[in-house]
Write a protein that holds these residues in place. Structure first.
Motif, mmCIF file in Angstrom:
data_model
loop_
_atom_site.group_PDB
_atom_site.id
_atom_site.type_symbol
_atom_site.label_atom_id
_atom_site.label_comp_id
_atom_site.label_asym_id
_atom_site.label_seq_id
_atom_site.Cartn_x
_atom_site.Cartn_y
_atom_site.Cartn_z
ATOM 1 N N ALA A 1 0.828 -1.682 0.240
ATOM 2 C CA ALA A 1 0.286 0.092 0.342
ATOM 3 C C ALA A 1 0.406 0.927 -0.177
ATOM 4 O O ALA A 1 1.989 1.491 0.032
ATOM 5 C CB ALA A 1 -0.634 -0.066 1.162
ATOM 6 N N SER A 2 0.607 2.389 -0.373
ATOM 7 C CA SER A 2 1.018 3.668 -0.322
ATOM 8 C C SER A 2 0.428 4.920 -0.606
ATOM 9 O O SER A 2 -1.178 4.922 -0.497
ATOM 10 C CB SER A 2 1.413 3.754 -1.737
ATOM 11 N N ALA A 3 0.673 5.564 -0.063
ATOM 12 C CA ALA A 3 0.000 7.449 -0.366
ATOM 13 C C ALA A 3 0.011 7.708 -1.638
ATOM 14 O O ALA A 3 0.922 7.617 -2.215
ATOM 15 C CB ALA A 3 -0.191 8.054 0.599
ATOM 16 N N GLN A 4 -0.478 8.476 -2.397
ATOM 17 C CA GLN A 4 -0.248 8.694 -3.813
ATOM 18 C C GLN A 4 -1.195 10.438 -3.626
ATOM 19 O O GLN A 4 -2.479 10.509 -3.656
ATOM 20 C CB GLN A 4 -1.071 8.245 -5.033
ATOM 21 N N LEU A 5 0.023 12.060 -4.171
ATOM 22 C CA LEU A 5 -0.877 12.867 -5.039
ATOM 23 C C LEU A 5 -0.554 13.312 -6.234
ATOM 24 O O LEU A 5 0.199 13.383 -6.897
ATOM 25 C CB LEU A 5 0.583 13.483 -3.329
ATOM 26 N N THR A 6 -1.704 13.451 -6.243
ATOM 27 C CA THR A 6 -2.414 13.814 -7.973
ATOM 28 C C THR A 6 -2.573 15.143 -8.518
ATOM 29 O O THR A 6 -3.319 16.159 -7.022
ATOM 30 C CB THR A 6 -2.799 12.860 -8.531
ATOM 31 N N GLY A 7 -1.109 16.070 -9.487
ATOM 32 C CA GLY A 7 -2.511 17.089 -9.823
ATOM 33 C C GLY A 7 -2.812 17.172 -11.705
ATOM 34 O O GLY A 7 -1.841 16.127 -12.011
ATOM 35 N N VAL A 8 -3.879 17.408 -11.348
ATOM 36 C CA VAL A 8 -4.177 17.528 -12.813
ATOM 37 C C VAL A 8 -4.775 18.984 -13.542
ATOM 38 O O VAL A 8 -5.336 19.494 -12.264
ATOM 39 C CB VAL A 8 -5.200 15.820 -12.837
ATOM 40 N N TRP A 9 -4.451 19.453 -14.462
ATOM 41 C CA TRP A 9 -4.764 20.730 -14.836
ATOM 42 C C TRP A 9 -5.307 20.861 -16.573
ATOM 43 O O TRP A 9 -4.605 20.117 -17.644
ATOM 44 C CB TRP A 9 -3.399 21.432 -15.031
ATOM 45 N N GLY A 10 -5.368 22.104 -16.823
ATOM 46 C CA GLY A 10 -6.304 22.320 -18.435
ATOM 47 C C GLY A 10 -6.908 22.995 -18.927
ATOM 48 O O GLY A 10 -6.492 23.978 -17.672
ATOM 49 N N LEU A 11 -5.822 23.361 -19.335
ATOM 50 C CA LEU A 11 -4.834 24.968 -19.755
ATOM 51 C C LEU A 11 -5.377 25.758 -21.218
ATOM 52 O O LEU A 11 -4.553 25.162 -21.477
ATOM 53 C CB LEU A 11 -4.192 25.583 -19.246
ATOM 54 N N ASN A 12 -6.659 26.044 -21.924
ATOM 55 C CA ASN A 12 -6.182 27.221 -22.821
ATOM 56 C C ASN A 12 -6.389 28.609 -23.081
ATOM 57 O O ASN A 12 -6.611 28.850 -21.809
ATOM 58 C CB ASN A 12 -7.622 27.050 -23.115
ATOM 59 N N PHE A 13 -5.575 28.290 -23.728
ATOM 60 C CA PHE A 13 -5.174 29.800 -24.695
ATOM 61 C C PHE A 13 -4.938 30.552 -25.701
ATOM 62 O O PHE A 13 -5.464 29.644 -26.522
ATOM 63 C CB PHE A 13 -3.305 29.705 -24.609
ATOM 64 N N LEU A 14 -4.992 31.403 -25.709
ATOM 65 C CA LEU A 14 -4.858 32.683 -27.290
ATOM 66 C C LEU A 14 -6.099 32.076 -28.676
ATOM 67 O O LEU A 14 -6.013 31.311 -29.119
ATOM 68 C CB LEU A 14 -4.051 32.233 -28.102
ATOM 69 N N ASN A 15 -7.048 32.035 -27.522
ATOM 70 C CA ASN A 15 -8.951 31.742 -28.244
ATOM 71 C C ASN A 15 -9.365 29.824 -28.196
ATOM 72 O O ASN A 15 -9.458 30.052 -29.039
ATOM 73 C CB ASN A 15 -9.472 32.692 -29.067
ATOM 74 N N ASN A 16 -8.310 29.460 -27.398
ATOM 75 C CA ASN A 16 -8.896 28.057 -28.191
ATOM 76 C C ASN A 16 -7.585 27.489 -28.264
ATOM 77 O O ASN A 16 -8.009 26.547 -29.324
ATOM 78 C CB ASN A 16 -9.604 27.863 -27.725
ATOM 79 N N LYS A 17 -6.818 28.252 -29.958
ATOM 80 C CA LYS A 17 -6.172 27.561 -30.008
ATOM 81 C C LYS A 17 -5.024 26.372 -29.709
ATOM 82 O O LYS A 17 -4.389 26.084 -30.651
ATOM 83 C CB LYS A 17 -4.817 28.531 -31.200
ATOM 84 N N LEU A 18 -4.655 26.948 -27.904
ATOM 85 C CA LEU A 18 -3.620 26.065 -27.640
ATOM 86 C C LEU A 18 -3.955 25.992 -26.029
ATOM 87 O O LEU A 18 -5.341 25.960 -25.653
ATOM 88 C CB LEU A 18 -2.335 27.216 -27.170
ATOM 89 N N ARG A 19 -3.601 24.797 -26.173
ATOM 90 C CA ARG A 19 -3.764 23.760 -25.145
ATOM 91 C C ARG A 19 -2.758 23.631 -24.393
ATOM 92 O O ARG A 19 -1.833 22.562 -24.242
ATOM 93 C CB ARG A 19 -5.252 22.485 -24.929
ATOM 94 N N PHE A 20 -2.895 23.235 -22.939
ATOM 95 C CA PHE A 20 -2.034 22.724 -22.298
ATOM 96 C C PHE A 20 -2.189 21.905 -21.059
ATOM 97 O O PHE A 20 -3.752 22.455 -20.300
ATOM 98 C CB PHE A 20 -0.978 23.647 -21.840
ATOM 99 N N SER A 21 -1.485 20.837 -20.746
ATOM 100 C CA SER A 21 -2.616 20.072 -20.042
ATOM 101 C C SER A 21 -1.706 19.052 -19.190
ATOM 102 O O SER A 21 -0.586 18.501 -20.055
ATOM 103 C CB SER A 21 -3.971 19.511 -20.007
ATOM 104 N N GLY A 22 -2.276 18.203 -18.836
ATOM 105 C CA GLY A 22 -1.656 17.139 -17.893
ATOM 106 C C GLY A 22 -1.749 16.608 -16.675
ATOM 107 O O GLY A 22 -2.862 16.925 -15.452
#
Length: 234
Positions: free
Chosen positions: A146-167
């Motif tokens: 067993a273990s503990a897990q810390l997770t971060g998730v993101w999704g960011l849209n830029f330039l009128n949704n032409k660019l997306r940075f996620s992960g």
């Protein structure tokens, strides 16, 4: 096992019609680490979907690793979140992770815990932080622990949704090393996409890991594996 992999691949391909997006990645990791990651495949198809409902949300993805012999392996994560109450950022998070290659199964784990979710007013920016209890299931390669897990998730849209940075980024404690202490494992896979139109995107994913791959002859544990990718958004 080969029949199981083939069946998983057919099941994954059958879900394409309902998937939110389909990605095809050319992985450069094998070129960068020819000795340590000689078994890493160059082509990966990812089928991914997120769906919200009145109780919370579903999310899954399936990775299929292709070689000249069709499918070498498959890995999936399926999660369900249940809102604590209406308009609350807190949710109960339940998840299953598991994978198969043509010769063995790996990373079979169940997770349960809490998530804190947020978004901007127009949903162009979303984020989630999850604190989870992680239970590995034993097989011939991994002991049950067993273990503990810390997770971060993101999704960011830029330039009128032409660019997306996620992960996402995960931290958890792996099996005990030779010194008797557990290793802190880090895995992150940020993606950057340029949306050519509403359906077609081109971009990249960079897998960065430490202590995720430990069975190398020279003891190397830190890897950076970039891809060149295309995505079809349904």
């Amino acid at each position: 096992m080969r029949r199981t992999i083939f069946s998983l691949a057919m099941l994954a391909l059958a879900t394409i019609a309902g998937a939110q997006n389909i990605q095809l990645h050319y992985d450069f990791g094998r070129n960068f680490y020819s000795d340590q990651e000689s078994g890493r495949q160059k082509m990966t198809m990812t089928i991914e979907q997120f769906k919200a409902d009145q109780w919370g949300s579903w999310f899954y993805f399936v990775d299929l690793d292709f070689s000249r012999h069709f499918v070498e392996g498959a890995y999936t994560e399926v999660s369900r979140e249940l809102n604590i109450k209406k308009d609350s950022p807190f949710a109960l998070h339940v998840e299953y992770d598991g994978g198969l290659t043509r010769t063995y199964a790996f990373q079979q784990a169940g997770l349960i815990g809490a998530a804190y979710n947020g978004h901007s007013a127009d949903f162009s920016k979303t984020w989630s932080v999850q604190l989870l209890y992680k239970q590995y299931f034993s097989n011939e390669y991994v002991h049950s622990y067993a273990s503990a897990q810390l997770t971060g998730v993101w999704g960011l849209n830029f330039l009128n949704n032409k660019l997306r940075f996620s992960g996402f980024i995960d931290f958890w404690r792996g099996e005990k090393a030779d010194n008797g202490h557990g290793m802190v494992v880090m895995l992150t896979e940020p993606q950057l996409w340029y949306n050519v139109n509403d359906h077609f995107s081109i971009g990249t994913e960079v897998e960065v890991s430490n202590n995720f791959i430990t069975n190398t002859y020279d003891g190397k544990t830190f890897f950076v594996n970039p891809t060149l990718a295309v995505k079809w958004n349904l």
